[in-house]
Design an enzyme around this catalytic site. Sequence first.
Site, PDB file in Angstrom:
ATOM      1  N   GLU A 178      -5.909  42.973  31.274  1.00 20.07           N
ATOM      2  CA  GLU A 178      -5.928  42.500  29.995  1.00 20.07           C
ATOM      3  C   GLU A 178      -6.229  43.798  29.070  1.00 20.07           C
ATOM      4  O   GLU A 178      -5.730  44.000  28.052  1.00 20.07           O
ATOM      5  CB  GLU A 178      -7.009  41.590  29.621  1.00 20.07           C
ATOM      6  CG  GLU A 178      -6.917  40.000  30.098  1.00 20.07           C
ATOM      7  CD  GLU A 178      -5.580  39.535  30.081  1.00 20.07           C
ATOM      8  OE1 GLU A 178      -4.795  39.867  29.112  1.00 20.07           O
ATOM      9  OE2 GLU A 178      -4.747  38.709  30.984  1.00 20.07           O
ATOM     10  N   HIS A 208      -2.963  44.936  28.446  1.00 19.52           N
ATOM     11  CA  HIS A 208      -2.114  44.401  27.230  1.00 19.52           C
ATOM     12  C   HIS A 208      -2.874  45.026  25.919  1.00 19.52           C
ATOM     13  O   HIS A 208      -2.212  45.436  25.055  1.00 19.52           O
ATOM     14  CB  HIS A 208      -2.376  42.914  27.523  1.00 19.52           C
ATOM     15  CG  HIS A 208      -1.490  42.261  28.572  1.00 19.52           C
ATOM     16  ND1 HIS A 208      -0.032  42.307  28.245  1.00 19.52           N
ATOM     17  CD2 HIS A 208      -1.706  41.559  29.647  1.00 19.52           C
ATOM     18  CE1 HIS A 208       0.259  41.657  29.348  1.00 19.52           C
ATOM     19  NE2 HIS A 208      -0.521  41.200  30.138  1.00 19.52           N
ATOM     20  N   GLU A 243       3.959  43.483  30.146  1.00 21.86           N
ATOM     21  CA  GLU A 243       3.531  42.956  31.431  1.00 21.86           C
ATOM     22  C   GLU A 243       3.373  44.340  32.252  1.00 21.86           C
ATOM     23  O   GLU A 243       2.728  44.671  33.138  1.00 21.86           O
ATOM     24  CB  GLU A 243       4.273  42.123  32.084  1.00 21.86           C
ATOM     25  CG  GLU A 243       3.559  41.245  33.406  1.00 21.86           C
ATOM     26  CD  GLU A 243       2.568  40.504  33.103  1.00 21.86           C
ATOM     27  OE1 GLU A 243       2.164  40.330  32.002  1.00 21.86           O
ATOM     28  OE2 GLU A 243       1.824  40.308  33.914  1.00 21.86           O
TER      29      GLU A 243
END
Lengths: 490, 490
Positions: free
Chosen positions: B256, B259, B285
């Site tokens: 995360e 991201h 991704e």
Amino acid sequence: MSAFDDLLAFQRQTEALSSVAERLGWDQETVMPRGATEQRSEEMAAMESVLHERRTDPRIGEWLDQAEPEDTEDQRVLDLIARDFRRASRIPARLAMELARQTSLSQGLWAEARANDAPQDFLPVLNDILMLKREEASALADGGDLYDALLDDYEPGATQAEIAALFDAMRPRLVALREDVLGADHQPQALSGDFPQETQLWLARTCATAYGYDWTRGRMDIAVHPFSSGRWQDSRITTRVVETDPFNCIYSTIHEVGHSSYELGIDPDYAFTPLGRGVSMGAHESQSRIYENQIGRGRAFTGWLYQRMSDAFDGLSVPDAEAFYGTVNRVTPGFIRTEADEVQYNLHIMLRFDLERDLIAGRLDVEDLVEAWDARFLKDFGVAVDRPANGVLQDVHWAVGLFGYFPTYALGNVYAGCLNQALRSAVPGLDRFLAAGDAAPAVEWLRENMQRHGGLYPPRELIERAIGGEISEAPLLDYLEDKFTGIYRL
Amino acid sequence: MSAFDDLLAFQRQTEALSSVAERLGWDQETVMPRGATEQRSEEMAAMESVLHERRTDPRIGEWLDQAEPEDTEDQRVLDLIARDFRRASRIPARLAMELARQTSLSQGLWAEARANDAPQDFLPVLNDILMLKREEASALADGGDLYDALLDDYEPGATQAEIAALFDAMRPRLVALREDVLGADHQPQALSGDFPQETQLWLARTCATAYGYDWTRGRMDIAVHPFSSGRWQDSRITTRVVETDPFNCIYSTIHEVGHSSYELGIDPDYAFTPLGRGVSMGAHESQSRIYENQIGRGRAFTGWLYQRMSDAFDGLSVPDAEAFYGTVNRVTPGFIRTEADEVQYNLHIMLRFDLERDLIAGRLDVEDLVEAWDARFLKDFGVAVDRPANGVLQDVHWAVGLFGYFPTYALGNVYAGCLNQALRSAVPGLDRFLAAGDAAPAVEWLRENMQRHGGLYPPRELIERAIGGEISEAPLLDYLEDKFTGIYRL
């Protein structure tokens, strides 16, 4: 769909968006990363722009003209929508934008001026805001009284004349009580010690639970200035922790539980309608105050709290529950409104009420405000303000344009006094429950007689229905005199 | 103001509102009281309604006709706005509402069916959603390929033909590697023990910091399914804790952080414009994957992590850093995509890609889906699915209408392979930094060559500019074969 249905469907979406904007404010004060302030202000501005457009949507006027209410509840809904529409429509978009811009800017400048004890840095900004607020008041008043037009935003239907009369009736007894108490031979002892944050928060949660705060529809976080936020299924509280003063955390929490419980106690059928929120700031403050003071600082509840705190902190510097009751209710001289006790609090409000009425009426210039504040404080409290941060700079309200807001705090106290009298007579055994840490019977009475109605009745009617009589300052003053005469052995 | 300026100002407010809606989603998954779901769904619907109205506002078409771009950046902004406007305008309001209603409903039904292992309760609902998605695809495709029209929402410009060719090239080498690894004599040992939540979260925060996660523009909370949320000045991550498996928490967090860092790494000048977000799901991704796998599961970084974990948990069941590197990268048979290792992950994706293409094309009926899934799984993984919750019911994607989304996960892996090759050649001493728990040189290279561009280039161009060559599956497969041949001593 009828015009009424169309209007309600439109309003429903506006209420939902307004609830989103409020949630964003909660986020900012509790969990938002500190680097996100610019982005958040742009997000808030976008929400405000959408909301302003909806609140002044000309279709509302058409729907209001055509809507046919089926009963008095429908009529009240229409009245509330019409009131907001009229207010929003009277304020020119340019003025609304300028006010939003100035007040968002001035909050930071006020905080800086307060930190630097430098009123001269802030007063010119305050003057700009005052001019804008007077312009807004003119637009809203439509020929009527300027201050009343602002007051109406927070306490619909109230007037400065009626509040001034109320305050005049309160002042002599409050001043006399204050002098007796401060001059008394017996003075309750202060609490000393070090009180770890986690234990304070545990106690705060325990107290919230004692008041039946619904944790499935709420939560508690830490904020610099405690507040409550949200309604219907999601009303959250915040608190703060001062390691030397656990009462700050505990009573801030109970106060906010009062606000939140009001919102959560409203009839769920009113959700997303204008009936689905507390009806005025005074009505709101009556709940936070009665939870905090008449219930939370009473002998019965503090007896229970003494035991909980003694256990949690492994002993206290106060010997027993009776002494602790005095400790919780200590009256000491002080400059700061938010730290004031029950006896002195309303005197702080009266000072602000008179000054802001003079500012709005043009009888007092901002450049003379510090002098006026300090003179009045000396007169009312017998002490000279030591520095502006402890004087005129202490509150954020004027900096963000909240003129006409202060008196609702004292109104809330007066309402709480009335409600407490009615509650005690309706639930005579209440103290036995409170002594066991169970405020449920009090909360249920308040929910049944007041909270559940939301915006259904105007504030005065709401309180008078709940107490079955007329609003008066007497129950509050009788309660204060009785309580503090006892504590101070006068 | 020019038409271009008007359009950008309008878009700016839409972006701000969309950011608010996303923050509301974060709130729901992390801090919202559990009793607030109905209210939140009404709030989300109100936001969606406002956003839909803005996205299809006819003025956008007029502004697009009149706007005069000054440079290629302006042109790209116009292209992105035009693309969204065209897509939003092609979907009838009735279909958009029906899709929103059905997919919000079906998420709960899917969760229930998965919990009860009862596909028959869910397949009729899935069929309804599939029919709606095919209708949506028809509207979007405008005569073109249905699946491509859906795919384009997540990976603009990609086609199923090109992805199918890529996957065909990948499959044989992945299958061969998988068989070699599972049949190898040397098998790395598993980690055993009990790992307290607080320590796991401390390690997760330490890892996020090692990757330079900007805590002044982010925060970490716990969620059932980890996700990241937000952009510009406020991109938050979530993680989860499994007390027996600290890698779950640590690598979810690093994923995360990848991201979030992409969003936070975008040129701040692009904030509130269509350039101010990651350009595709595959590009996104690629960042989460290279952070998690090529960097985070490499020998250098796991060497550092071994020391941190040994200290934090007061010893580990694995004897040394080299054994630990194997432990982190263990390949074991399993049914679940989200638990899959680097070797098997893409095979899970290929299965879903083929089945969803058949569903959208009408070559496969929903009533035959369980059978088709199980047959394909047996063929690809050599194991029979034991129960539907471990088979077709495991992912939420189709239940919420995300057809065309799955392949972007594998595309992200391919992009990450290419980026890793380029990164290693640009920063030859990288492992020395990683071995000291410092991922900054990798993060800086990724930010400079990829993240900062936001939406400026289409996905393929973005990656090819960053790597200075053509996208290919070869770097990923070479990397995997090299890595796992070493770990498994093949």
